[in-house]
Motif scaffolding. Structure first.
Motif, short mmCIF file in Angstrom:
data_model
loop_
_atom_site.label_atom_id
_atom_site.label_comp_id
_atom_site.label_asym_id
_atom_site.label_seq_id
_atom_site.Cartn_x
_atom_site.Cartn_y
_atom_site.Cartn_z
N LEU A 1 0.83 -1.21 0.00
CA LEU A 1 0.00 0.00 0.00
C LEU A 1 0.86 1.26 0.00
O LEU A 1 0.50 2.26 -0.63
CB LEU A 1 -0.93 0.01 1.22
N VAL B 1 -0.14 2.63 -3.37
CA VAL B 1 -1.20 3.62 -3.18
C VAL B 1 -0.62 5.00 -2.90
O VAL B 1 -0.97 5.99 -3.56
CB VAL B 1 -2.15 3.19 -2.04
N VAL C 1 -1.40 -2.78 -7.34
CA VAL C 1 -2.39 -1.69 -7.29
C VAL C 1 -2.73 -1.23 -8.69
O VAL C 1 -3.90 -0.96 -9.01
CB VAL C 1 -1.85 -0.52 -6.44
N LEU D 1 -9.37 -3.48 -2.93
CA LEU D 1 -8.19 -3.53 -2.06
C LEU D 1 -8.59 -3.40 -0.60
O LEU D 1 -8.03 -4.08 0.28
CB LEU D 1 -7.21 -2.42 -2.44
#
Length: 738
Positions: free
Chosen positions: A560, A564, A698, A714
């Motif tokens: 992440l 992200v 991602v 997610l």
């Protein structure tokens, strides 16, 4: 020699303060120039929009564009009232119906289509130049350079009286804050001035419109459509609350925005009179000026936070006491150097994903290729960790550090040659290798120069420098990219690398604790290290607690962070045309939250001896943050997108603060005491593959499911991982070592 050191410290202190003040002036200048340009362009386009409405009214009545009379009276005032307008053209197909000037002038062309009931009948073209605006802002900011010189002189005078640590810190703080307040005051004045200029320009255009009536001495009260003309101006200028036209002391026309309160608008009212006795009163919604001022204040708050981390690290180093222990001196140097090398990379964070996406698209590849390319940095970082760690056992760590800095600088510099995709591939991998070498060398310095007295301080250096460097880098990159461009950011990153290369020469040599007789032994040691790491990985991968921590918590958290925070968020916000400084602000909140929460959670975990609840809570908060950013991207309001994205990164940072250190505690709590070091090292190495796969996974989710749905998917995965971790991990509150 002592006097030489004192003079050197004064010199570098002056250099540090000068760069800090220069950065404040540059950011203030860039923000003012940007706002001034926006205000001026809005005023010009608003006038053009009114002209368009008038022309299209005639076109819709059936009159062809080339038969419309009075174009000179309608269009010329747009150029006459603003020096930024260089030329105006009205065309219908290949036919030029009106031209303000026949001179050949360079500038930014804005084309506005003109339509009748059935089709586009022509276009209104306006040529704009930023030179007049730049001249105004330049002349205003000239005084700030003199103010900076005076403040630098006061700083020198202050530290010359007493070269103590507290004097350095106090003097720097006072000078920095004073310069910030001066620039904010100037920016506020200029923003108010730009609003006044917009009011004057609108007043002039209205006066030009009614000039034929005044010249013929017709009573304005007898003229129909005056209120409608003012209403057109309000319609095309959302910040205008009301317009009132007064002739000879008598009000002849008035229009107001009925959707908003007019009471506050009285606080931002401007009047403009001309030689014919006309007075135009324009009231603005005061929140317009307040919004611009808050935007500037936000930028300076971001700048102050970034400068605070960087400058105070160096100020502390420069202001060290004469009798400071050598260990503390080395750690202070390492802290400043590590922070700046992290800043080198994070400087590019707000714009790098969009840059890579643009290059990949230009080369004809899909969006998934961009995520693969973005992951090359983390692949280079991961595969270098073990070899660099083994080399540091028998080499001088300073040489490894210097080599890593040079590789990172070369990687940043190579990005300027963005027309070659292969160069970018190599550049990102090389940057990852360089940053890994820096990390390992710094780690060896910290371990060698820490003892029981400064063990806690030394352990927190890497966590602090990574997050503080990321905050500062994201802040500087976001604020400077509009002024120096993406290539300028890459060049600045490389220059910081050169500066850190010079700075590293002041570090002492740090030889490894092993000696090898010949080159073949080096190879055998490296081979042995890889073999040992493989054996450890094989041994721990069959332990359920280790697997749960790795696959349910640690690796997803790293995924992440890279996928992200570093990749997807800057990219999707840039695609929404969110300002770069807002993107930087969003990214900064993540690092701020990690830094704050990590410092609060670690002592609690040490006291309780249990990390399970912290890890599960971190996963659940991560899921919540992904849901929030997914909802944010469904909004049509840019302001709401930024606010919710900031909230999302804040929650995700808090979640990772609950995970980063506690997950290692959780791992070593499930192994014998003799295996703690090997288990932690193996876990940290395997966890890095979450970094490598983050952007790829991602990118796959948002490409396959769509951006919003991808984030929701997610979030569901993270929630499932957190639930499984809670249900399957049966540790008690007080874990017992085997």
């Amino acid at each position: 020699m002592s006097q030489y050191i004192k003079n050197s410290r004064i010199f570098f202190g002056i250099l540090l303060v000068s760069l800090s003040l220069f950065l404040i002036v540059v950011v203030g200048y860039a923000q003012t120039l940007k706002s001034y340009k926006a205000q001026t362009r809005e005023a010009i386009l608003a006038q053009a929009e009114v002209a368009k409405l008038n022309i299209e009214q005639i076109l819709n009545s059936g009159v062809p564009l080339h038969e419309i009379a009075g174009l000179q009276a309608l269009l010329a005032p747009i150029a006459d009232t603003d020096p930024s307008v260089m030329d105006i053209r009205l065309t219908s197909g290949e036919m030029e119906l009106y031209r303000y000037t026949n001179m050949v002038i360079e500038g930014n062309l804005v084309s506005i289509p003109l339509s009748n009931k059935f089709s586009v009948a022509g276009s209104l073209e306006i040529l704009l130049s930023d030179d007049p605006i730049k001249g105004r802002v330049d002349s205003s900011f000239g005084v700030m350079l003199w103010a900076a010189l005076i403040l630098i002189a006061l700083f020198v005078w202050s530290i010359a009286l007493q070269q103590s640590g507290s004097r350095y810190l106090k003097s720097f703080s006072v000078v920095f804050l004073t310069m910030t307040l001066l620039v904010i005051a100037l920016v506020s004045v200029l923003l108010k001035q730009s609003l006044e200029n917009k009011a004057v320009a609108m007043s002039d255009i209205i006066s030009h419109r009614i000039a034929p009536i005044m010249q013929e001495e017709i009573d304005p009260a007898l003229v129909m459509g005056m209120d409608d003309m003012l209403a057109d101006f309000i319609q095309t200028n959302e910040e205008v609350a009301s317009l009132t036209l007064t002739v000879g002391g008598a009000q002849v026309a008035h229009s107001a925005d009925s959707e908003h309160s007019q009471w506050l608008a009285q606080l931002a009212t401007y009047e403009s009179a001309n030689s014919l006795g006309n007075t135009t009163s324009i009231s603005f919604h005061p929140e317009v000026l307040l919004e611009q001022l808050l935007h500037v204040l936000k930028s300076f708050a971001i700048l102050f936070g970034g400068c605070a981390f960087v400058c105070f690290a160096f100020v502390k180093l420069l202001s060290r006491e004469e009798r400071q222990p050598r260990r503390e001196n080395v750690l202070d140097k390492i802290k400043a150097l590590l922070l700046m090398t992290v800043l080198m990379e994070s400087l590019m964070a707000p714009m790098l994903p969009e840059f890579i996406e643009t290059v990949v698209s230009g080369a004809g590849y899909s969006g998934m290729t961009a995520s693969l390319l973005f992951s090359l940095y983390f692949l280079g970082f991961t595969v270098t960790l073990l070899p660099a760690a083994r080399l540091a056992d028998f080499m001088d760590s300073r040489q490894i550090l210097i080599g890593g800095i040079l590789l990172s600088a070369v990687g940043s510099l190579a990005l300027i040659f963005s027309e070659h995709l292969s160069i970018i591939l190599v550049a990102r991998f090389v940057s990852g290798v360089g940053q890994a070498a820096i990390f390992i060398a710094v780690q060896h310095y910290i371990l060698f120069h820490s003892n029981q007295e400064n063990k806690t301080q030394a352990a927190g250096i890497i966590v602090f420098c990574f997050n503080a460097g990321f905050i500062a880098g994201a802040a500087f990159g976001a604020l400077l990219v509009d002024m120096i461009g993406v290539d300028g950011i890459f060049m600045l990153s490389a220059l910081i690398g050169v500066g850190m290369f010079v700075f590293a020469q002041w570090l002492p040599e740090q030889m490894g604790n092993k000696t090898l007789p010949n080159a073949s032994s080096k190879y055998r040691l490296l081979k042995y290290g890889v073999k040992t790491m493989g054996q450890d990985a094989k041994r721990y991968m069959v332990q359920s607690a280790f697997l749960r921590a790795l696959f349910f918590v640690g690796a997803p958290a790293k995924m992440l962070m890279t996928g992200v925070v570093f990749f997807a968020t800057p990219l999707v916000l840039a695609e929404r045309n969110i300002a770069s400084e807002s993107i930087g602000q969003v990214l900064m909140t993540y690092a701020i939250a990690v830094l704050f929460v990590s410092g609060k959670v670690a002592p609690l975990i040490d006291k309780r001896g249990n990390a399970k609840l912290s890890l599960c809570a971190g996963n659940m908060l991560s899921a919540v943050s992904l849901v929030i950013i997914g909802l944010a991207l469904q909004s049509t309001s840019d302001t709401l997108v930024v606010v919710l994205s900031t909230l999302s990164m804040l929650i995700l940072g808090a979640a990772h603060g609950l995970i980063n250190a506690p997950v290692v505690t959780h791992v070593i709590n499930h192994v014998p005491s003799a295996d703690e070091g090997a288990a932690a090292a193996t876990y940290r190495f395997l966890e890095r593959f979450g970094h490598v796969s983050g952007a790829i996974l991602v990118g796959f989710f948002i490409s396959f499911f769509g951006i919003e749905t991808g984030f929701f998917m997610l979030a569901a995965c993270l929630a499932c991982f957190g639930t499984l971790m809670f249900l399957l991990d049966g540790e008690k509150l007080a874990e017992v070592k085997s």
